[in-house]
Design a protein around this motif. Structure first.
Motif, short mmCIF file in Angstrom:
data_model
loop_
_atom_site.label_atom_id
_atom_site.label_comp_id
_atom_site.label_asym_id
_atom_site.label_seq_id
_atom_site.Cartn_x
_atom_site.Cartn_y
_atom_site.Cartn_z
N UNK A 35 8.37 -10.64 35.41
CA UNK A 35 6.79 -10.49 35.05
C UNK A 35 5.72 -9.47 34.61
N UNK A 36 6.55 -8.40 34.66
CA UNK A 36 6.16 -7.04 33.05
C UNK A 36 6.11 -7.62 31.72
N UNK A 37 7.59 -8.00 31.55
CA UNK A 37 7.98 -8.52 30.15
C UNK A 37 7.12 -9.96 29.54
N UNK A 38 7.30 -10.82 31.01
CA UNK A 38 6.47 -11.86 30.47
C UNK A 38 4.85 -11.47 29.80
N UNK A 39 4.16 -10.68 30.76
CA UNK A 39 3.06 -10.35 30.36
C UNK A 39 3.48 -10.04 29.00
N UNK A 40 3.32 -8.99 28.64
CA UNK A 40 4.13 -8.41 26.93
C UNK A 40 4.53 -9.29 26.13
N UNK A 41 5.13 -9.74 26.38
CA UNK A 41 6.01 -11.57 25.59
C UNK A 41 4.68 -11.97 25.00
N UNK A 63 11.92 -13.91 17.28
CA UNK A 63 12.39 -13.71 18.76
C UNK A 63 12.09 -13.90 19.26
N UNK A 64 11.49 -15.79 19.52
CA UNK A 64 11.28 -16.30 21.06
C UNK A 64 12.99 -16.03 21.98
N UNK A 65 13.96 -16.70 20.82
CA UNK A 65 15.17 -16.56 21.48
C UNK A 65 14.86 -14.93 22.46
N UNK A 66 15.51 -14.41 21.36
CA UNK A 66 16.08 -13.02 21.88
C UNK A 66 14.89 -12.51 22.83
N UNK A 67 13.68 -12.86 23.04
CA UNK A 67 13.58 -12.16 24.68
C UNK A 67 13.74 -12.58 25.47
N UNK A 68 13.24 -14.48 24.78
CA UNK A 68 13.74 -15.27 26.46
C UNK A 68 15.23 -14.86 26.79
N UNK A 69 15.72 -14.64 26.08
CA UNK A 69 17.08 -14.18 26.68
C UNK A 69 16.85 -12.62 27.78
N UNK A 70 16.09 -11.87 27.39
CA UNK A 70 15.51 -10.75 28.22
C UNK A 70 15.18 -10.77 29.09
N UNK A 71 13.78 -12.05 29.40
CA UNK A 71 13.65 -12.52 30.59
C UNK A 71 14.34 -13.31 31.66
N UNK A 72 15.33 -13.99 30.63
CA UNK A 72 15.93 -14.62 31.95
C UNK A 72 17.32 -13.87 32.41
N UNK A 73 17.83 -12.80 31.83
CA UNK A 73 18.15 -11.59 32.35
C UNK A 73 18.28 -11.13 33.31
N UNK A 74 16.35 -10.91 33.10
CA UNK A 74 15.99 -10.75 34.15
C UNK A 74 15.46 -11.92 35.49
N UNK A 75 15.52 -12.36 35.35
CA UNK A 75 15.50 -13.52 36.28
C UNK A 75 17.42 -14.04 36.78
N UNK A 76 18.13 -13.54 35.77
CA UNK A 76 19.41 -14.01 36.64
C UNK A 76 19.41 -12.36 37.60
N UNK A 77 18.67 -11.61 37.73
CA UNK A 77 18.56 -10.36 38.53
C UNK A 77 18.35 -10.67 39.54
N UNK A 78 16.30 -11.25 39.09
CA UNK A 78 16.09 -11.36 40.19
C UNK A 78 17.03 -12.40 41.08
N UNK A 79 17.70 -13.59 40.52
CA UNK A 79 18.64 -14.68 41.52
C UNK A 79 19.66 -13.61 42.15
N UNK A 80 20.41 -13.09 41.25
CA UNK A 80 21.44 -12.66 42.60
C UNK A 80 20.59 -12.58 43.65
N UNK A 81 19.65 -11.35 43.53
CA UNK A 81 19.16 -11.01 44.80
C UNK A 81 18.49 -11.93 45.75
#
Length: 1458
Positions: A459-465, A477-495
């Motif tokens: 959520x912090x990254x999406x806020x800055x984005x 940079x939409x794809x690059x930063x979108x990938x960063x958000x997806x990486x955070x989401x992947x870790x969140x979904x892992x838990x």
């Protein structure tokens, strides 16, 4: 009882209440059952509407229909009293005993008095425009059959035949008058109400018309029945719930103002949150435990009384009074239990809302008091959206934590009564699973904490984005930063995946446990030498099934408590952060000299409490009142830190800070202007009263007059969030105007001249800083030293130290020589006023796209209406996946089928035992199934849980052979094992499917939002988008799967129940159609309001998010201006609207629950009453009656659960609907096509505009009108022009952030409209006016896509003179903090320049990128750019004329359109 009835009715004790007497019903039966009971019901229903009118200012004129009904009701109250005179006066006029007639007449009179009062109240509310509640009118006609039957009795007895007796004749006349009055009542109801006043049929409440107050002033019956919700539900049914203001107002005890007062009375700084909540609301909450205890005990009354009633019907030896008591007890227990459980749920939810209001209020108050150590905005938003909700899970879980074990203990005791110590084997098995469950719960809690951390990061990254979306699109940079958000989401979904699968294991263990326990108990019981009988088997089986609720719910309860503990700890850590404390920060004494405005002595400041970041040290500084003090120094030397230290935004490590008139606050204009999403006037006034003369002077001083003259609605024009629709200079001048309008004594101005051109800067200097503010004390930070020659004193800072202070003549020569101002001192060119804004075309580009003529930019958040559309269900189905969804449904049906098969096999086993042991039958053997003796009270005690227990005759059986026993137990165990596997499969598949849906929904949402055009972000508050990424995503992740799981289980259970019911007793299915119609009408009435309230709840949450984010962004300005109290009041107003929606949603859910429960109780009561009548006539069949009652209990409970879970699922699907709205309906940027020329299609760098026309919206003048020019490869183009000439519009068209209306832009001869956006933007480079950095390392900010080696990164930093600052922060892996807060604004601009130096783009665009750096650094950077981009095409927009050393081979002068 029989004797009492006999005396009352004047009948024999053997038949005290005869139903028939001759050719008509018995008079006692008519008076007690057909008259007294309906009148009692009418009295109760009428009393529900006795509450005070909730529209005190609204008194409609009574229509003729209402007057006729009121008159008829009063007459119907008088007639029964007059009817008593012939009865009481001798000789009695019959037809029944005096006591019976007095009882019936008295009840009737009280009922109609109650009804008259209710009609009077309703006639003075908006119901006066209609016929009023239908249920109330129908109840008024319920006594009519008794009147008609009494009239028939008089006709049969010949009352009108001679000899005529005065008593009976007068009673007959009064009876006819009662019937006539009832007919008049019906006519009055049939007359249509008068036409509604305009507001009554408007879709929304009229201006100033407040809706009713919830609950306060209502009668207790109205509270129990929720009759006070009728106006709200009526608005929902008419589709008039369209905004939060349409819901009922909060009761006094839920109003945020009251909650804040109660909470603050208990709160002390540093206190534990849970202790404070307990002190404020805990006593009321703990008292609800008594209500829970009584409700739990009453839950066992139903089966016990059902057992006694069936025993009464079987034996036939008990007196009728016992049967009546059992039936009345069954009805009373069901009704009382339903009311108590419902009130418990309602009151617990109210306490939870009280705690929620208090927690959200203290969170916001804490945000206003935060010191320099502040958590990221995304983390605070998560506390507001997620943690506060999870904390409230405690309210429902705490009482369940002791209530469920109590139910378990009582059930185990009854199980011991059936099978003795054999139940210990099953109990041991259950206890063995406790440590397993403990391990699972611990893992869930640990994973939960990790998941929340990943969620915070996302959520912090999406806020800055979202904050930097314009810059992100410039860089592609939409794809690059979108990938960063997806990486955070992947870790969140892992838990989340770990949590979901552990939950599935937990549910499986407890769901499969009853079957396993049953097998263990039966085997133990047989091995102990006891005989298996039908009674023992089915009673034990039903008892074990009763364990499902406490055992199945207990893990969820524990999980809810653990989640609440995690969230409580997170909120507590936030509340424990140090506060901004002006009393401790500033010296209690004013400066030593009365003429001194500001004094700092041996003062050391730092951004962190231990001083690890750069420190700011001021050995001694004394500023006299009325002085203009200039502050100069290199980039990053601490100029902004000094101003922050004066305002108290830094940690004071030592020394003294003394400010004269501290209580009056500061006039603060920050380097990064903070602008609210409001009108320009509201931004300038900032809560202060409008003073026309002062306002006009401020606009002129800040050069805003001409800006406002060209805007669609002048100063009523709304600007975007953070002012994104304004140019940088306009934001700076509006922020300056806000500070000037506040009329403070001390002004801190952090480089307000950086973003404006020379003419406007000169205007601001002479008209504002040296003009309107001439009588105040001013501290001015600037790099444009030419404007400091008239300063009284100049401070020179270096590396956070004040190295020199003196007059400008001494200090300014030490700084890089600066050119003279374009306008001589004391003079202003004629263009200064004419050019009073530098970039209104930038305003147009954002504002005019969305604004109407009224200047409104903010678009009201859309809210779907009506039922959740089918495409939402389809979207969730597709998110789960077709294959996975079908597999889940198949495993669910297989699980239910095997469960029913296990029941059927057990019945078959018992029937085979009977066939094998006929000789040992101990019971009667009539041919009818329902009359068999073994259908005993003990068997039916808990039969609701068993679906097929009585399909076969169930006699007591002798022991079977060991081989047969082994065979039956083996088959039963096999079926149970298959059921267990199906249960496990279904749990795992469901967890996997919902995880897949959660991932898909977020991925689609993120992809669509990233591809939205910039105009969407300009007109949409960030909180609205964040609400989707936070609350709605959390609902799709967790809340929706939880309730959907319950819905599917209820639906499968209902299918199984109906299948077995239809197989065993088909005639009971005849009850389904009327029951279904009633259920459908109630739930449809509820759903119409429920889904709208859920939508409004989400809708009203977005402004809370936006307001909190806005507050955190502008905290220094709020404190300086003394506006914290006003912002806190605004937060309370927004919180009240959201609480109204939340409260209304929970109240309507309880409205549905009580009606469903009472309908079930009514069905059971009706069956019991019929059974007693049949028993009296000798027609009762105990077996069928017992089955009817038990299945009726099961069916109504299951239907209740199905309706509740379905409506909750539909409410939760609103979140999916909102996600889908953005995932499908958001406008998208045009994609274009990939060029066929290979990777290096842009090899030269020529730029050509061919007759380009840009218009922001039809009907507006052209922003660019036929612009045509060509820039040869390698040329340097300088773009200058007056205000509104369209300089920045050229860059927006070049990067295709806006599409031209006509004309073409060619790059190396390639039409940019034919190119894919990512391909186009990747070949261009830009240094934007506003630096954008996101939290992360220096490396991630320089090179988000990871394309360059460390050497190249360091070289770029060296060329930008940033290498020393970056090394001091920890090198390329050093953290920059949220928004790059560890760097000064100038350093952030340099870092953005380093990004451009890394690129190999052939075309570079520079938009006044060095406004916030000092002159010397500016010259060095211009040399770097000239050298680095010597062979590149450079387009430069400049306010500093001419650029210091960047020689432009071509210059273009843009002219504003006439």
């Amino acid at each position: 009882m029989e004797r009492f009835l006999a005396r009352l009715c004047g009948t024999s004790a053997l038949q005290p209440l005869p139903v028939w007497e001759g050719d008509t019903t018995g008079h006692c039966f008519t008076q007690l059952v057909l008259s007294a009971l309906p009148h009692a019901l009418l009295a109760v229903l009428s009393a529900c509407h006795w509450g005070h009118p909730r529209y005190p200012d609204y008194t409609p004129r009574c229509s003729p229909g209402w007057r006729l009904r009121l008159t008829a009701s009063v007459l119907l109250a008088v007639f029964p009293l007059l009817d008593l005179l012939p009865v009481i006066l001798p000789p009695g006029a019959g037809p029944g005993p005096t006591g019976l007639e007095v009882l019936a007449g008295g009840v009737a009179a009280m009922a109609w008095i109650s009804h008259s009062l209710a009609l009077w109240v309703l006639a003075h509310t908006p119901y006066g425009h209609s016929r009023g509640p239908l249920a109330l009118a129908l109840a008024a006609f319920l006594p009519a059959p008794a009147l008609v039957l009494t009239l028939l009795w008089h006709c049969q007895r010949g009352t009108l035949l001679p000899p005529l007796l005065a008593g009976p004749l007068s009673r007959l006349c009064l009876l006819i008058l009662q019937l006539a009055a009832l007919l008049a009542y019906g006519l009055g109801w049939a007359v249509p109400g008068q036409p509604r006043e305009p507001w009554a049929h408007e879709p929304l409440l009229s201006e100033g018309q407040e809706p009713e107050v919830a609950e306060d002033g209502e009668s207790w019956l109205s509270r129990f029945s929720y009759a006070w919700l009728a106006p709200l539900l009526a608005r929902g049914a008419r589709g008039e719930l369209r905004q939060p203001q349409d819901t009922c107002r909060l009761p006094h005890r839920l109003h945020p103002t009251y909650l804040a007062r109660v909470f603050q009375a208990q709160w002390q700084e540093g206190a534990r949150l849970w202790r404070t909540l307990h002190g404020a609301f805990g006593h009321c909450y703990l008292a609800l435990g008594l209500l829970k205890l009584v409700g739990t005990m009453l839950g066992f009354s139903g089966p016990l009384l059902l057992s006694l009633l069936v025993g009464f019907l079987e034996e036939g030896r008990e007196p009728l009074s016992h049967g009546l008591l059992y039936a009345l007890g069954l009805t009373g227990g069901a009704v009382l239990g339903a009311v108590l459980q419902n009130q418990y749920g309602y009151e617990v939810r109210k306490v939870a809302l009280q705690a929620r209001g208090a927690v959200l209020n203290i969170l916001y108050r804490k945000a206003l008091q935060l010191g320099p150590r502040r958590p990221p905005a995304g983390e605070v938003l998560n506390l507001l959206g997620t943690d506060s909700e999870r904390l409230l899970n405690f309210a429902g879980s705490f009482h369940e934590a002791w209530g469920l074990p109590l139910q378990l203990a009582i059930t185990l005791y009854l199980l011991h009564q059936q099978v003795g110590v054999a139940f210990v084997g099953g109990l041991i098995l259950a206890l063995l699973l406790v440590p397993v469950n403990k391990v699972i719960a611990t893992r869930i809690m640990a994973s939960n904490q990790e998941m929340l951390q990943h969620k915070d990061a996302r959520v912090k990254l999406v806020t800055e984005l979202l904050s930097g979306m314009r810059v992100i699109k410039f860089f592609g940079w939409e794809q690059a930063l979108g990938t960063r958000v997806e990486a955070c989401r992947a870790r969140e979904l892992g838990r989340l995946r770990v949590i979901k699968y552990l939950d599935a294991a937990c549910v499986y263990l407890w769901a499969a446990l009853p079957v396993v326990i049953s097998i263990v108990i039966f085997i133990t019981y047989v091995l102990m030498g006891h005989q298996l009988t039908a009674t023992k088997v089915f009673t034990a089986l039903a008892l074990v099934r009763m364990l499902i609720l406490p055992l199945n719910n207990f893990p969820w309860v524990i999980n809810g408590l653990l989640e609440a503990k995690v969230s409580l700890d997170r909120i507590q850590r936030f509340l424990d952060l140090p506060n901004h404390d002006p009393q401790a920060y500033y010296s209690p004494d004013p400066p030593t000299e009365p003429s001194t405005a500001l004094e700092l002595h041996e003062a050391l400041f730092s951004w962190d409490p231990v001083g690890t970041s750069q420190e700011t040290f001021i050995s001694h500084l004394e500023v006299k009142k009325g002085m203009l003090v200039g502050i100069v120094g290199k980039v990053g030397c601490g100029k902004s830190s000094l101003l922050a230290a004066i305002t108290g935004e830094l940690h004071r490590l030592r020394g003294q800070v003394a400010v004269w008139g501290l209580s009056k606050g500061f006039g603060l204009a920050t380097q990064e202007p903070w602008i609210q999403f409001a009108t320009i006037r509201d931004n300038i006034l900032f809560g202060k009263t409008f003073d026309a003369q002062l306002y006009k002077e401020v606009l002129e001083a800040c050069a805003l007059d001409e800006d406002l003259s060209i805007l669609p609605a002048g100063d009523q024009t709304e600007v975007g969030e953070k002012g994104v629709t304004l140019s940088g200079g306009q934001r700076a001048r509006i922020a300056l105007a806000r500070a000037v309008y506040q009329e403070k004594e001390l002004y801190l101005l952090d480089d307000p001249l950086a973003a404006v051109d020379a003419d406007v800067a000169t205007h601001l200097l002479h008209r504002c800083i040296l003009g309107a503010l001439s009588h105040t004390t001013r501290l001015l930070c600037t790099h444009r030293t030419e404007y400091l020659e008239r300063a009284d004193m100049v401070l020179l800072l270096e590396a956070g130290r004040l190295v020199r202070a003196g007059p400008p003549s001494e200090i300014l020569p030490l700084v890089q020589a600066a050119p003279r101002a374009w306008a001589e001192d004391g003079q202003e060119s004629d263009r200064a006023t004419a050019s009073s804004m530098e970039n209104p075309k930038k305003t147009k580009e954002g504002l005019e796209v969305e604004e109407s003529a009224s200047g409104q930019l903010r678009q009201e958040e859309s809210k779907k209406e009506g039922a959740v559309a089918f495409h939402v269900y389809r979207a969730y189905w597709r998110a789960v996946g077709w294959g996975m969804a079908l597999a889940i449904l198949f495993s669910l049906l297989l699980m239910q089928a095997t469960r029913n098969a296990a029941d059927w096999w057990l019945s078959h086993w018992i029937s085979e035992l009977k066939a094998a042991k006929n000789s040992s039958q101990e019971a009667l053997a009539p041919t009818r199934l329902g009359s068999m003796g073994p259908l005993s009270a003990q068997l039916l005690l808990f039969s609701p849980g068993s679906l097929c227990t009585s399909v076969f005759p169930l006699p007591k059986a002798a022991p079977n052979g060991s081989s047969d026993l082994r065979f039956y137990l083996t088959v039963y165990a096999t079926i149970a094992g298959v059921n267990s596997l199906c249960t496990l499969l279904r749990a795992v598949l469901f967890a996997a499917g919902t995880l897949q849906a959660a991932a898909t929904l977020h991925r689609r949402l993120l992809g669509r939002v990233l591809m939205a055009p910039v105009t969407f972000f300009d007109s949409t508050p960030m909180g609205r988008v964040l609400n989707r990424f936070s609350s709605d995503v959390a609902c799709a992740d967790d809340s929706l799967p939880f309730i959907l799981n319950i819905l599917l289980a209820n639906a499968a259970g209902l299918l199984g129940l109906l299948a077995v019911l239809g197989f065993s007793l088909p005639w009971l299915l005849l009850l389904l159609p009327p029951l279904s119609i009633i259920y459908y009408r109630v739930q449809s009435h509820y759903r119409a309001s429920s889904r709208e309230l859920r939508r409004l709840g989400s809708l009203s949450l977005s402004p809370l998010y936006t307001h909190l984010a806005d507050t955190l962004a502008g905290l220094p300005v709020l404190r300086a201006a003394g506006a914290t109290y006003r912002f806190e009041e605004e937060n309370q107003r927004l919180l009240e609207l959201n609480q109204r929606c939340q409260f209304a949603a929970s109240a309507t859910m309880q409205w549905l629950d009580i009606r469903l429960q009472l309908m079930g109780a009514a069905v059971v009561s009706a069956i019991a009453g019929i059974a007693l009548v049949q028993h009296q006539q000798g027609l009762a069949n105990p077996g069928l009656v017992g089955l009817s009652l038990s299945y009726a209990l099961s069916l109504t409970g299951l239907l209740s659960g199905l309706v509740s879970s379905f409506t909750q699922t539909e409410a939760m699907l609103v979140s999916v609907e909102r996600l889908e709205e953005y995932s499908c309906d958001l406008p998208q940027e045009p994609r274009g096509q990939r060029p066929q020329l290979g990777i290096s299609w842009l090899s030269q760098g020529s730029v050509e505009f061919q007759n380009v026309v840009l218009v922001y919206r039809p009907g507006l003048p052209n922003a660019l009108d036929g612009v045509t020019f060509r820039v040869q490869p390698g040329e340097k183009l300088g773009i200058v022009g007056r205000t509104g000439s369209g300089k920045s519009s050229l860059l927006l068209v070049l990067f295709r952030l806006l599409e031209p209306s006509s004309g073409r832009v060619l790059l190396d001869g390639m039409d940019t409209s034919q190119l894919e956006l990512a391909e186009l933007r990747s070949q261009l480079a830009i240094i934007p006016q506003e630096p954008f950095l996101f939290s992360g390392t220096v490396r991630e900010n320089l090179d988000p896509r990871g394309l360059y080696e460390d050497g190249a990164l360091w070289q770029a930093l060296e060329q930008c003179h940033l290498s020393e600052a970056i090394e001091s922060m920890g090198g390329l892996d050093g953290e920059l903090g949220e928004g790059g807060r560890r760097l000064s604004l100038g350093q952030r601009q340099l870092l953005c320049l380093a990004r451009a130096l890394l690129t190999d783009a052939k075309i570079l665009c520079i938009d006044e990128a060095t406004a916030s750096v000092d002159q010397k650094t500016d010259q060095l950077l211009q040399q770097t750019i000239s050298k680095r981009f010597a062979n590149k095409t450079v387009l430069t927009i400049a306010h500093r004329l001419p650029p210091s050393s960047l020689e432009c081979s071509v210059s273009g002068n843009m002219q504003p359109l006439p």
